[in-house]
Write an enzyme that holds these catalytic residues in place. Structure first.
Site, short mmCIF file in Angstrom:
data_model
loop_
_atom_site.label_atom_id
_atom_site.label_comp_id
_atom_site.label_asym_id
_atom_site.label_seq_id
_atom_site.Cartn_x
_atom_site.Cartn_y
_atom_site.Cartn_z
N GLU A 15 13.52 -5.22 31.17
CA GLU A 15 13.37 -6.91 32.49
C GLU A 15 12.71 -8.12 31.56
OE1 GLU A 15 9.69 -5.25 33.86
OE2 GLU A 15 9.93 -3.46 35.05
N GLY A 16 13.88 -8.35 30.46
CA GLY A 16 14.25 -9.94 30.01
C GLY A 16 14.38 -9.13 28.76
#
Length: 822
Positions: free
Chosen positions: A501-502
């Protein structure tokens, strides 16, 4: 008298800047003061006239709008347009996504603390609490992490069945579609509790409730798509996954090479207008068991079958996994944590146009859809999981450090261990406050793009530090794997949360300040918008208005930064509680400093700031720590300011403020321009760098809070699963802790007698019998000591395996993977 008057007016201007007075009001005040001086003092008329003429030369052009726009704003707008960095369409989508909440107050340099304190402190509904107390606790009791991770490499069938039957995959799906319709706070509570037991299970539950088909359908799906898929997703009939990342597109998700070409083809025996998909995705959680694949791809219409546009952009479709051409690959094994994860590929996969989420009207809007939903999902999933892991570490480490003795002392009494335990406790407090505040923001209607990046990065980083310290305290107990080990599997999987997620490096260096500087700044985005308006007159008018408001804002923050630094923030107006007022003052000062430093750096570096990632990361650190401190203060206030919790708040707060000073110091020390470096140093640190990390005495107080049951310890670790079953390692720890504390006086009595040579030193059982015979302890006390010692022996014990078992375990894993692929 001339200079006295000038200095007096300058002092008034400084006060006006400090309180944020606008240009018109400042002008009126200056005129009023000059009038009073002219008519009611003995200052000469020549002096007053001279000063007035000099001031008029500045004030009149600034206040007469036609003059100001023609002589100042118009030339500045022309320069600004040349300096304005190019912003790609994807960057613009990211900037436009989400909302601005409390982080906007922090970035503006003058936070209104009443807004924070008056903000709701949401709680779980009766139905949500019943779900936590019922199905969630039951699920946690069913979980056997060692069996899941090392024997089955999967959840047992009964756990899969229980999860589906109790709609764990439907927490975010509205009740009208058969889901649970839970709040973000309840979503957080569920993931927090499950993650305190088993990361494989928490990942399995988290993904369908995060960025994926359900979330996309709820917000963007057509009625037909919602009616068909949402009930099936809620009940577990469909297992979703979402394919975004590929071999050549990780952090740069917009570079996905996957394509969808509009064409005609056969679908279920009929010629249909649809999309021919070709894709290669990896790292996709739940892919090996998914029945429906959410797919991001670049959509093209070369023959103009749906319109004039040839390149439609990133789009999202829902593709059944049994569609011809879809290949579900074999499983990945992320650091030995065997949640279902693997690649998906597709060659010439034909699907009709109605598989597009939201239909054709949402074609090409996939990137906006993903960014908007990521702003919400990232605020909950990983911060909640990190919080659950941290709370488990705090609970177990405190208990273990009390029951485990070396040199006849609980190891938690040693200063070296205390140092690690203080970090465990304080970072758990900070992580919990941070994850709760971001989840609450979602429930209050926000799409917290910047806070979600802050929460994702800092919750996982603090979680990484907490589990590392917990492992250090446990020593050999933590590194020997087996059913008795309640830390090793969590420590093993920490880098997964850091990466997904990043990736954290990207999140810190590009996203937090990169988005925050433009989204949270009160004027920059407005100036950029004005500069791009096609209507030149309106553009100049808007630019002029925002530019001069921005100039006043910058002057105000420069003055506030300097004066608050010189006064140790005593001029700041903050809530007046004696214990916490100094915390609010410090945050007010560093808020002004961040606003000032950001303006100076953006002005001097301009578009180059995009490539100055170290500077961006450090300014992002300041914004993050301001937000984390705000979350901790909000928690402290909302829980009734419990005095016993104050050491936790104090340690975490001083640690955060020291990190802010360190980050700002590196910004100043490494700025390329010597002149700007001096300016920043003078305004930001007028009296030097005086912040210090938390002291040893405070660390001692914090560490001791973990060593015995108390209301503070219960609040700190609230929401983790504690089993009543003595077969559960953490449950046994919690059962043993109060009994160890109760028998410590008896142990000291025995140790004293033994040191005097009055007891058998060789055999513990003989020692107890001898102590009873000599009336040092009673028979009942001896029985209790024997039981407690047996419990402690079980706690400190580690697992042993026959070599054949370990070989068989590896064989089972390989077989499971092969069967899954087949």
């Amino acid at each position: 008298m001339f200079w006295t008057l000038v200095l007096g007016l300058l002092g008034i201007s400084v006060v006006a800047a400090f309180i944020g007075m606008n240009l018109l009001n400042w002008t009126l005040v200056i005129v009023a003061v000059l009038t009073v001086v002219a008519f009611f003092t003995n200052v000469s008329a020549l002096t007053v006239v001279t000063v007035s003429v000099l001031l008029a030369a500045v004030i009149v052009p600034l206040n007469v709008l036609p003059l100001r726009r023609r002589w100042l704003s118009e030339p500045l707008l022309a320069v600004y347009r040349k300096l304005l960095p190019d912003i790609s369409a994807t960057e613009q989508v990211a900037l436009d996504a989400g909302t601005v909440g409390w982080e906007g107050e922090l970035f503006a340099g003058k936070p209104n603390w009443d807004l924070l304190l008056e903000q709701q402190w949401p709680s779980l509904s009766e139905a949500e609490q019943a779900f936590i107390d019922g199905p969630v606790n039951t699920l946690c009791e069913m979980l056997r992490p060692w069996e899941i991770s090392h024997e089955l490499a999967d959840l047992p069938p009964e756990v899969w069945r229980f999860i589906k039957e109790n709609k764990f995959f439907g927490m975010i799906i509205p009740t009208e579609y058969g889901g649970l319709g839970f709040s973000a706070l309840a979503h957080r509570a569920v993931l927090q509790k499950i993650s305190s037991v088993c990361t494989v299970t928490s990942s399995t539950v988290a993904v369908p409730n995060s960025l994926g088909p359900a979330e996309l359908l709820v917000h963007y799906g057509t009625k037909e798509q919602k009616d068909h898929y949402l009930p099936r997703l809620a009940g577990g009939e469909e297992i979703p996954c979402f394919g975004l990342t590929g071999p050549t597109a990780g952090s740069d998700a917009t570079a996905i090479p996957d394509t969808g070409v509009v064409c005609k083809g056969k679908y279920k025996g009929k010629e249909t207008l649809g999309i021919c998909l070709n894709f290669d995705k990896r790292y996709i959680t739940l892919a090996p068991v998914a029945t429906i694949v959410g797919l991001a791809f670049k959509m093209y219409d070369p023959d103009g079958l749906v319109g004039d546009k040839k390149q439609l952009g990133i789009s999202v479709a829902l593709v059944p996994s049994d569609t011809a051409g879809v290949e579900i690959g074999q499983r990945h094994l992320p650091l030995g944590v065997p949640f279902q994860n693997g690649p998906i590929r597709g060659k010439d996969v034909f699907v009709p146009l109605d598989t597009l989420v939201g239909g054709m009207k949402m074609a090409g809007h996939g990137w906006r859809m993903l960014i908007e939903l990521l702003a919400v999902g990232r605020a909950i999933t990983l911060p909640s999981s990190a919080t659950g892991g941290a709370k488990l570490c705090a609970l177990a480490t405190g208990a273990y450090a009390r029951v485990r003795k070396q040199f006849n002392l609980p190891i938690g009494r040693f200063e070296g261990v205390e140092e690690a335990m203080a970090r465990v406790a304080a970072y758990t407090y900070a992580t919990s406050a941070l994850s709760r505040m971001t989840a609450s923001a979602v429930d209050l209607g926000e799409k917290p793009a910047v806070p979600s990046a802050i929460a994702k990065y800092h919750a996982t980083e603090m979680g990484r530090r907490v589990v590392t310290d917990a492992m250090d305290v446990h020593g050999g107990k933590g590194i020997i794997m087996g059913p008795r080990n309640y830390l090793g599997l969590g420590w093993q999987g920490v880098p997964v949360g850091i990466t997904v997620e990043g990736a954290n490096i990207l999140t810190r260096s590009l996203m937090i300040f990169g988005q925050g500087a433009i989204r949270c700044h009160p004027y920059i985005l407005k100036e950029m918008t004005a500069a791009k308006l096609q209507d030149q007159d309106r553009g100049l008018e808007e630019f002029d208005r925002h530019l001069f408001a921005h100039i006043g804002y910058s002057i105000s923050n420069a003055v506030r930064s300097l004066l608050l630094g010189l006064s140790f923030a005593h001029f700041a107006v903050v809530p007046s509680d004696r214990k916490t007022a100094r915390y609010y003052r410090k945050l007010t000062r560093y808020s002004a400093v961040l606003a000032f430093a950001s303006d100076v750096i953006m002005l001097t570096l301009g578009g180059k700031l995009k490539h100055k990632e170290r500077t961006s990361a450090r300014l992002g650190d300041v914004l993050s720590q301001l937000y984390i401190c705000s979350a901790m203060l909000k928690r402290f206030e909302s829980q009734g300011r419990p005095a016993a919790d104050h050491p936790l708040l104090a340690w975490a707060f001083h640690d955060a403020v020291y990190k802010m000073q360190t980050a700002l110091g590196k910004v100043v020390d490494n700025f390329p321009s010597r002149a700007i470096r001096i300016l920043l140093a003078v305004v930001i640190f007028p009296l030097g760098r005086h912040e210090r990390p938390p002291g040893d005495r405070l660390g001692h107080k914090v560490a001791q809070l973990l060593l015995s049951p108390s209301a503070t310890r219960a609040r700190l670790t609230d929401g983790v699963f504690i089993s009543d079953n003595s077969d559960n390692a953490v449950g046994l720890l919690e059962m043993t802790l109060p009994r160890v504390i109760a028998t410590e006086p008896l142990e000291r009595r025995l140790a004293k007698a033994q040191s005097a040579g009055g007891l058998d030193e060789m055999n513990p059982q003989n020692q107890l019998e001898d102590a009873v015979a000599k009336s040092i302890i009673t028979p009942a006390e001896a029985r209790e000591l024997k039981t407690v010692r047996e419990m402690v022996a079980e706690i400190v014990a580690v697992d042993e395996f026959e070599s054949s078992y370990l070989r068989r375990s590896e064989s089972v894993k390989r077989t499971a993977v092969s069967e899954q692929a087949a």
